[in-house]
Design a protein around this motif. Structure first.
Motif, PDB file in Angstrom:
ATOM      1  N   GLY A 196      30.554  52.947  30.482  1.00 28.81           N
ATOM      2  CA  GLY A 196      29.698  54.118  30.439  1.00 28.81           C
ATOM      3  C   GLY A 196      28.441  54.004  31.271  1.00 28.81           C
ATOM      4  N   ALA A 197      28.311  52.922  32.033  1.00 31.82           N
ATOM      5  CA  ALA A 197      27.087  52.677  32.816  1.00 31.82           C
ATOM      6  C   ALA A 197      27.138  53.393  34.159  1.00 31.82           C
ATOM      7  CB  ALA A 197      26.907  51.178  33.030  1.00 31.82           C
ATOM      8  N   ILE A 198      26.000  53.383  34.854  1.00 31.00           N
ATOM      9  CA  ILE A 198      25.975  53.929  36.207  1.00 31.00           C
ATOM     10  C   ILE A 198      26.831  53.053  37.111  1.00 31.00           C
ATOM     11  CG2 ILE A 198      23.652  54.875  35.895  1.00 31.00           C
ATOM     12  CD1 ILE A 198      22.649  52.576  37.694  1.00 31.00           C
ATOM     13  N   LEU A 199      27.206  53.607  38.263  1.00 31.39           N
ATOM     14  CA  LEU A 199      27.984  52.836  39.229  1.00 31.39           C
ATOM     15  C   LEU A 199      27.048  51.982  40.077  1.00 31.39           C
ATOM     16  CD1 LEU A 199      30.489  55.570  40.469  1.00 31.39           C
ATOM     17  CD2 LEU A 199      30.819  53.870  38.658  1.00 31.39           C
ATOM     18  N   TYR A 200      27.605  50.937  40.684  1.00 35.56           N
ATOM     19  CA  TYR A 200      26.814  50.104  41.585  1.00 35.56           C
ATOM     20  C   TYR A 200      26.438  50.892  42.828  1.00 35.56           C
ATOM     21  CZ  TYR A 200      27.964  45.893  38.919  1.00 35.56           C
ATOM     22  OH  TYR A 200      28.074  44.947  37.927  1.00 35.56           O
ATOM     23  N   GLY A 201      25.231  50.634  43.347  1.00 34.66           N
ATOM     24  CA  GLY A 201      24.760  51.282  44.555  1.00 34.66           C
ATOM     25  C   GLY A 201      25.167  50.518  45.798  1.00 34.66           C
ATOM     26  N   PRO A 202      24.965  51.112  47.000  1.00 27.41           N
ATOM     27  CA  PRO A 202      25.390  50.512  48.269  1.00 27.41           C
ATOM     28  C   PRO A 202      24.772  49.152  48.568  1.00 27.41           C
ATOM     29  CG  PRO A 202      24.843  52.833  48.548  1.00 27.41           C
ATOM     30  CD  PRO A 202      24.388  52.453  47.180  1.00 27.41           C
ATOM     31  N   ARG A 203      23.645  48.820  47.958  1.00 31.42           N
ATOM     32  CA  ARG A 203      23.001  47.535  48.221  1.00 31.42           C
ATOM     33  C   ARG A 203      23.547  46.407  47.345  1.00 31.42           C
ATOM     34  NH1 ARG A 203      17.331  48.141  50.308  1.00 31.42           N
ATOM     35  NH2 ARG A 203      17.158  50.268  51.116  1.00 31.42           N
ATOM     36  N   SER A 204      24.435  46.733  46.429  1.00 30.33           N
ATOM     37  CA  SER A 204      24.986  45.716  45.525  1.00 30.33           C
ATOM     38  C   SER A 204      26.194  45.018  46.149  1.00 30.33           C
ATOM     39  CB  SER A 204      25.401  46.361  44.199  1.00 30.33           C
ATOM     40  OG  SER A 204      26.151  45.457  43.401  1.00 30.33           O
ATOM     41  N   PRO A 205      26.347  43.708  45.915  1.00 32.43           N
ATOM     42  CA  PRO A 205      27.534  42.994  46.405  1.00 32.43           C
ATOM     43  C   PRO A 205      28.816  43.452  45.706  1.00 32.43           C
ATOM     44  CG  PRO A 205      26.211  41.581  44.987  1.00 32.43           C
ATOM     45  CD  PRO A 205      25.391  42.796  45.263  1.00 32.43           C
ATOM     46  N   HIS A 206      28.670  44.171  44.596  1.00 29.79           N
ATOM     47  CA  HIS A 206      29.836  44.666  43.853  1.00 29.79           C
ATOM     48  C   HIS A 206      30.270  46.053  44.318  1.00 29.79           C
ATOM     49  CE1 HIS A 206      29.245  41.363  41.035  1.00 29.79           C
ATOM     50  NE2 HIS A 206      27.998  41.745  40.878  1.00 29.79           N
ATOM     51  N   TYR A 207      29.524  46.635  45.253  1.00 31.70           N
ATOM     52  CA  TYR A 207      29.753  48.019  45.657  1.00 31.70           C
ATOM     53  C   TYR A 207      31.135  48.239  46.258  1.00 31.70           C
ATOM     54  CZ  TYR A 207      29.170  52.418  48.227  1.00 31.70           C
ATOM     55  OH  TYR A 207      29.323  53.678  48.733  1.00 31.70           O
ATOM     56  N   GLU A 208      31.538  47.401  47.201  1.00 40.46           N
ATOM     57  CA  GLU A 208      32.807  47.594  47.897  1.00 40.46           C
ATOM     58  C   GLU A 208      33.998  47.490  46.949  1.00 40.46           C
ATOM     59  OE1 GLU A 208      33.223  48.663  50.830  1.00 40.46           O
ATOM     60  OE2 GLU A 208      31.111  48.608  51.425  1.00 40.46           O
ATOM     61  N   SER A 209      33.979  46.477  46.080  1.00 36.90           N
ATOM     62  CA  SER A 209      35.090  46.313  45.146  1.00 36.90           C
ATOM     63  C   SER A 209      35.138  47.457  44.141  1.00 36.90           C
ATOM     64  CB  SER A 209      34.965  44.977  44.413  1.00 36.90           C
ATOM     65  OG  SER A 209      33.737  44.893  43.701  1.00 36.90           O
ATOM     66  N   GLN A 210      33.979  47.990  43.809  1.00 39.29           N
ATOM     67  CA  GLN A 210      33.916  49.111  42.877  1.00 39.29           C
ATOM     68  C   GLN A 210      34.564  50.351  43.459  1.00 39.29           C
ATOM     69  OE1 GLN A 210      30.112  50.732  40.693  1.00 39.29           O
ATOM     70  NE2 GLN A 210      30.212  51.635  42.728  1.00 39.29           N
ATOM     71  N   GLN A 211      34.365  50.572  44.759  1.00 38.37           N
ATOM     72  CA  GLN A 211      34.907  51.762  45.414  1.00 38.37           C
ATOM     73  C   GLN A 211      36.421  51.807  45.365  1.00 38.37           C
ATOM     74  OE1 GLN A 211      31.962  53.176  45.208  1.00 38.37           O
ATOM     75  NE2 GLN A 211      32.460  54.373  47.000  1.00 38.37           N
ATOM     76  N   ALA A 212      37.047  50.647  45.248  1.00 33.61           N
ATOM     77  CA  ALA A 212      38.500  50.599  45.259  1.00 33.61           C
ATOM     78  C   ALA A 212      39.101  50.791  43.872  1.00 33.61           C
ATOM     79  CB  ALA A 212      38.962  49.254  45.810  1.00 33.61           C
ATOM     80  N   VAL A 213      38.249  50.812  42.858  1.00 33.99           N
ATOM     81  CA  VAL A 213      38.716  50.936  41.480  1.00 33.99           C
ATOM     82  C   VAL A 213      38.849  52.417  41.108  1.00 33.99           C
ATOM     83  CG1 VAL A 213      38.232  50.442  39.063  1.00 33.99           C
ATOM     84  CG2 VAL A 213      37.687  48.750  40.823  1.00 33.99           C
ATOM     85  N   THR A 214      39.928  52.770  40.512  1.00 37.41           N
ATOM     86  CA  THR A 214      40.130  54.157  40.076  1.00 37.41           C
ATOM     87  C   THR A 214      39.437  54.388  38.749  1.00 37.41           C
ATOM     88  OG1 THR A 214      42.298  54.218  41.136  1.00 37.41           O
ATOM     89  CG2 THR A 214      41.846  55.909  39.465  1.00 37.41           C
ATOM     90  N   THR A 215      38.650  55.459  38.650  1.00 35.35           N
ATOM     91  CA  THR A 215      37.929  55.759  37.421  1.00 35.35           C
ATOM     92  C   THR A 215      38.911  56.141  36.323  1.00 35.35           C
ATOM     93  OG1 THR A 215      36.121  56.634  38.741  1.00 35.35           O
ATOM     94  CG2 THR A 215      36.136  57.213  36.407  1.00 35.35           C
ATOM     95  N   ARG A 216      38.647  55.583  35.139  1.00 30.79           N
ATOM     96  CA  ARG A 216      39.516  55.898  34.011  1.00 30.79           C
ATOM     97  C   ARG A 216      39.310  57.353  33.575  1.00 30.79           C
ATOM     98  NH1 ARG A 216      38.351  51.661  29.461  1.00 30.79           N
ATOM     99  NH2 ARG A 216      36.231  52.144  30.075  1.00 30.79           N
TER     100      ARG A 216
END
Length: 224
Positions: free
Chosen positions: A204-224
């Motif tokens: 339920g949290a906000i998504l990672y922003g572009p400056r985060s090292p987790h940003y790219e991997s997050q973009q590939a995840v499909t939202t539930r």
């Protein structure tokens, strides 16, 4: 018999712990958030529904760090505050009423965080003293006013007064209430609440922003 008593005690403990930190919603739709893909956030002065006049300032001063650590550029609070003052706007109510496009024009941010402090401060309840901070938050796209995310967090930090008998518990609760007030433990609990509410990566949290090292991997995840 002993097993039943143990289970009952365990369930009581779990219920108590669950009441200390209210869970965030986990069924959010992140479609608008992903399409907006904000890189910068303006944190507005929070509205204050609590009885403590210092609540809004305490929450605001500790809101930018978790957002920055989540990968966003956050407009400095000092810049935000001075800009509004220069334009004759000093209250959160009138600032929250400004059109999103106007905020975008002034600050150039992609999104704005609107917060409301619902509870803030310590309370005394005969045998116990506790500090409660509850904050609601909503992230809006400043380019079109669309809601990108919303969340709420309530943290209750209590003192354990289980020893010393009834009189000892009463005295300790009174002492804890005085200490909570004089040392402003609410400020620390507000920081904890902000971190839990505004940090990316959780349910339920906000998504990672572009400056985060987790940003790219997050973009590939499909939202539930």
């Amino acid at each position: 018999m002993m097993t039943s008593i143990f289970r009952a005690g365990l369930l009581a403990v779990v219920a108590l712990l669950a009441g200390c930190v209210a869970p965030q919603k986990s069924n959010l739709d992140y479609t608008a958030f992903r399409e907006s893909n904000p890189a910068s956030i303006l944190v507005l002065p929070p509205l204050n529904s609590s009885v403590d006049a210092s609540a809004a300032a305490a929450v605001l001063s500790q809101a930018t760090r978790p957002l920055a650590e989540s990968g966003y550029y956050v407009i400095p609070v000092g810049v935000m505050d001075e800009t509004f003052k220069q334009n004759g706007m000093t209250t959160p109510d009138e600032i929250h009423e400004l059109p999103a496009v106007k905020l975008r024009e002034i600050f150039g941010a992609d999104a704005a965080l609107y917060m409301t402090v619902k509870q803030y401060g310590s309370s005394y309840a005969v045998l116990a003293s506790s500090v409660t901070v509850e904050v609601d938050a909503e992230l809006l796209d400043l380019r079109n006013g669309a809601k990108l995310w919303s969340g709420s967090k309530k943290v209750v930090q209590g003192n354990n007064n289980s020893g010393g008998g009834l009189l000892g518990m009463l005295v300790q609760a009174m002492v804890d209430q005085i200490v909570n007030t004089l040392s402003d433990r609410s400020y620390g609990v507000a920081g904890m609440t902000n971190n839990m509410l505004l940090s990316a990566g959780g349910s339920g949290a906000i998504l990672y922003g572009p400056r985060s090292p987790h940003y790219e991997s997050q973009q590939a995840v499909t939202t539930r």
